[in-house]
Design a protein around this motif. Structure first.
Motif, PDB file in Angstrom:
ATOM      1  N   LEU A  58     -64.157  -6.765 -89.646  1.00 47.71           N
ATOM      2  CA  LEU A  58     -63.254  -7.822 -88.458  1.00 47.71           C
ATOM      3  C   LEU A  58     -61.629  -7.643 -88.391  1.00 47.71           C
ATOM      4  O   LEU A  58     -61.514  -6.939 -87.377  1.00 47.71           O
ATOM      5  CB  LEU A  58     -63.578  -9.434 -88.907  1.00 47.71           C
ATOM      6  N   ASP A  59     -61.640  -7.765 -89.289  1.00 54.35           N
ATOM      7  CA  ASP A  59     -59.664  -7.224 -89.254  1.00 54.35           C
ATOM      8  C   ASP A  59     -59.610  -6.187 -90.484  1.00 54.35           C
ATOM      9  O   ASP A  59     -59.588  -6.698 -91.199  1.00 54.35           O
ATOM     10  CB  ASP A  59     -58.816  -8.864 -88.903  1.00 54.35           C
TER      11      ASP A  59
ATOM     12  N   SER B  92     -67.242  -9.711 -92.131  1.00 54.77           N
ATOM     13  CA  SER B  92     -68.124 -10.479 -91.561  1.00 54.77           C
ATOM     14  C   SER B  92     -68.947 -11.397 -92.896  1.00 54.77           C
ATOM     15  O   SER B  92     -69.217 -10.561 -94.151  1.00 54.77           O
ATOM     16  CB  SER B  92     -69.302  -9.769 -90.666  1.00 54.77           C
TER      17      SER B  92
ATOM     18  N   TYR C 174     -55.011  -4.491 -86.574  1.00 56.08           N
ATOM     19  CA  TYR C 174     -56.834  -4.930 -86.186  1.00 56.08           C
ATOM     20  C   TYR C 174     -57.199  -5.636 -85.615  1.00 56.08           C
ATOM     21  O   TYR C 174     -57.577  -6.078 -86.837  1.00 56.08           O
ATOM     22  CB  TYR C 174     -57.631  -3.039 -85.938  1.00 56.08           C
TER      23      TYR C 174
ATOM     24  N   ASN D 185     -57.530 -15.595 -86.614  1.00 58.39           N
ATOM     25  CA  ASN D 185     -57.335 -14.149 -86.696  1.00 58.39           C
ATOM     26  C   ASN D 185     -55.489 -13.898 -86.513  1.00 58.39           C
ATOM     27  O   ASN D 185     -54.996 -12.960 -87.639  1.00 58.39           O
ATOM     28  CB  ASN D 185     -57.364 -13.113 -85.238  1.00 58.39           C
TER      29      ASN D 185
ATOM     30  N   LEU E 183     -60.444  -2.016 -79.683  1.00 59.82           N
ATOM     31  CA  LEU E 183     -59.269  -3.333 -80.845  1.00 59.82           C
ATOM     32  C   LEU E 183     -58.195  -3.879 -80.257  1.00 59.82           C
ATOM     33  O   LEU E 183     -57.657  -2.453 -80.476  1.00 59.82           O
ATOM     34  CB  LEU E 183     -60.474  -2.902 -82.427  1.00 59.82           C
TER      35      LEU E 183
ATOM     36  N   GLN F  47     -59.508  -8.186 -84.291  1.00 64.54           N
ATOM     37  CA  GLN F  47     -61.879  -8.821 -83.666  1.00 64.54           C
ATOM     38  C   GLN F  47     -61.266  -9.369 -82.355  1.00 64.54           C
ATOM     39  O   GLN F  47     -61.521  -8.941 -81.214  1.00 64.54           O
ATOM     40  CB  GLN F  47     -62.278  -8.953 -84.031  1.00 64.54           C
ATOM     41  N   HIS F  48     -60.303 -10.481 -82.609  1.00 61.44           N
ATOM     42  CA  HIS F  48     -60.336 -11.501 -81.150  1.00 61.44           C
ATOM     43  C   HIS F  48     -58.445 -11.386 -81.526  1.00 61.44           C
ATOM     44  O   HIS F  48     -58.178 -12.042 -82.574  1.00 61.44           O
ATOM     45  CB  HIS F  48     -61.100 -13.072 -81.133  1.00 61.44           C
TER      46      HIS F  48
END
Length: 586
Positions: A201-202, A194, A255, A263, A234, A257-258
């Motif tokens: 996040l990823d 972030s 992994y 992503n 996740l 986040q969205h």
């Protein structure tokens, strides 16, 4: 009074005598030698002394709810043994201060936490077996077999697991621990953080052995997200590949986040960077109808063919169309005709079967509207055989491989809410075992000669291609008996989609009396190693030096040897003119 050579020997003697009499002896006080003082210790019963209540006098309702049920083994009797080091040597003297217990001897020592503690070598065994994915009850059985006097319980094993994890974690957060393990085992890892914090996040990670396999077999990739694999909810984006021996291997885990296009694009760009030779990129990518992932693939791998999973499409047709049919018989007919549309090999046959579908089921406009607008019109080139068989997918047209990988991973994890420090170890072990299985399959294809492959047609390719390729060719050989050399009847789908000889080719080889040549097999099936794949190049090879050497040797030999050399040369240059036959008829 008892004399012992060392402090440790004194303690062990007292504990063993206590065990034999049904009492657990512990050290209650210890004073080491310092500043001229004599070393001494006090031994007592684990039930001696008094319980000291350290709880607050006043507790809130929340604290009362969170408070665990507690109890004590203390019964207030001052059983005590005093040990003292002798001044002149390392001997110790043990003196009984109070030798009476106010409770009965234990009938069973199991359940007494102190005496059930693990020794150093036992704790090492627990750690080793835990890393090998052994269950706690199996570990406990192993300890009991090694020591019939062992009094440990399952709770002892669980506590040992926890203590070992705490030591290994060393105060790090879950993500710090995972990143540390990835670095320790030389994983290829990237992460995206972030902008306003250190939160990840990823996270993309790939085992070094997985990268080797990906570079060796980059041709077909299957991708999908799975869930319920970690405590933090996740999504886990899995990418798997296929070897020439038809085994699935993990390429990478991400992994995310969205499940959004940015992503997926980030993850696929990291995957793209693993490729050493940019001329050897994935040619076929199979997925579900995940629009964000489809858009990301177009950006990162624009030249790859995108196929949609037929199995998932069939499930969608079932769930959306069956409700429109009152009769189960009519639904079965519709579903059978739908499968015929999907599987026909040419565009003209496809159009004919679509017309038949609309003609036979015009009373069910909702079902026809769904299959046409949702699948056939926008995506027919991604799942209908008339189009998918024009690319080299090597028999992969569903995402079942990645679904099976999801299931295998979840069985390995055993829980849907694992923390990273536990889930990583399970995944790492799974990849290591997978790598071993793949290497064994390469060797099996090279050295194992199945009896059903003993026919003369396969003599030049046995041991040179994977067993899966030979199985496919065997099926085509049976078709060749019915089709013959007619290419129009054959359709040649096997050649286009698998890179293997189709039925009419095999019939032509048989008609000429030739075995199936190795060079008609695609390089994918001939690759039985984990070396990086290379693009086929036109190499200019020269045979003149070898011919000159042959002439020199030929001139120096006697007549009988020259005849044998000429016979061998004739077999190489014109095998169809020789009289060689197999020793048995298949």
């Amino acid at each position: 009074m008892v004399l012992a050579a060392r402090r440790e020997a004194l303690c062990n003697w007292a504990r063993e005598v206590g065990r034999q009499n049904g009492f657990v002896i512990v050290i209650t006080k210890s004073d080491v030698t310092s500043k001229g003082r004599t070393a001494r210790l006090t031994l007592g019963c684990e039930r001696g002394g008094y319980y000291i209540n350290r709880k607050k006098d006043v507790e809130t309702e929340h604290e009362k709810k969170r408070r665990k049920e507690t109890g004590t083994k203390k019964c207030g009797w001052p059983f005590a043994l005093k040990g003292k080091k002798m001044p002149d040597d390392d001997e110790w003297m043990l003196k009984v201060l109070y030798g009476i217990h106010n409770h009965e001897a234990a009938k069973y020592l199991e359940g007494h936490s102190y005496i059930g503690r693990l020794l150093e070598q036992e704790n090492s065994l627990v750690l080793d077996m835990s890393m090998k994915m052994s269950r706690p009850k199996d570990i406990l059985v192993t300890l009991k077999r090694k020591d019939i006097l062992n009094t440990s319980t399952l709770r002892t094993i669980y506590n040992a697991h926890l203590n070992n994890r705490v030591k290994e974690k060393a105060g790090r957060s879950q993500m710090q621990y995972l990143l540390g393990k990835l670095a320790e085992h030389k994983y290829i890892e990237w992460h995206k953080s972030s902008d306003d914090s250190d939160a990840i996040l990823d996270l993309f990670w790939a085992h070094p052995r997985s990268v080797e396999l990906f570079r060796a077999f980059p041709h077909v990739l299957i991708m999908d997200c799975t869930y319920k694999t970690n405590k933090y909810r996740l999504p886990l984006f899995e990418i798997v590949g296929v070897t020439s021996t038809n085994l699935t291997f993990f390429v990478a885990f991400v992994y995310i986040q969205h499940e959004r296009e940015n992503n997926y694009t980030w993850a696929l760009n990291r995957l793209h960077s693993l490729v050493e030779d940019q001329n050897i990129l994935p040619s076929v990518i199979i997925m579900d109808r995940e629009l964000s992932l489809m858009n990301a693939i177009k950006k990162v791998f624009p030249n790859a063919r995108h196929l949609l999973c037929r199995w998932h499409i069939s499930k969608n047709v079932l769930s959306n169309c069956k409700k429109y049919f009152d009769s189960g018989v009519q639904w079965e007919k519709f579903n059978s005709q739908w499968e015929t549309v999907v599987l026909f090999a040419t565009e003209s046959e496809y159009l004919t079967q679509v017309d038949i579908l609309h003609k036979n089921f015009n009373n069910y406009p909702e079902a026809l509207q769904y299959v046409s607008s949702s699948w056939l019109t926008p995506y027919k080139d991604r799942f209908v055989s008339a189009w998918t068989d024009t690319c080299m997918h090597f028999g992969n047209w569903t995402s079942n491989r990645v679904e099976s990988a999801h299931a295998r991973l979840k069985r390995q994890l055993g829980c849907s809410t694992l923390i990273f420090e536990l889930s990583w170890g399970e995944v790492h072990s799974l990849i290591e075992l997978q790598y071993t299985k793949i290497k064994a399959s390469f060797e099996k294809s090279s050295i194992v000669a199945k009896h059903k492959f003993a026919c003369a047609e396969l003599k030049e390719i046995r041991g040179m291609v994977s067993i899966i390729a030979l199985e496919n060719i065997l099926v085509q050989m049976r078709h060749a008996r019915a089709i013959g050399v007619d290419a129009s009847t054959c359709g040649c789908a096997n050649r286009r989609s698998h890179g293997l000889p189709c039925a009419h080719e095999i019939a032509e080889y048989k008609k000429e009396g030739r075995p199936i040549p190795l060079d008609c097999i695609d390089q994918f099936w001939r690759k039985l190693d984990i070396l990086p794949a290379t693009k086929k190049q036109n190499l200019k090879l020269m045979c003149q030096p070898y011919l000159y050497l042959f002439l020199q040797i030929f001139e120096d030999e006697d007549t009988e040897s020259q005849l044998q050399m000429l016979k061998k040369l004739r077999e190489i240059i014109a095998p169809h003119y020789t009289h060689l036959r197999t020793h048995r008829t298949i």
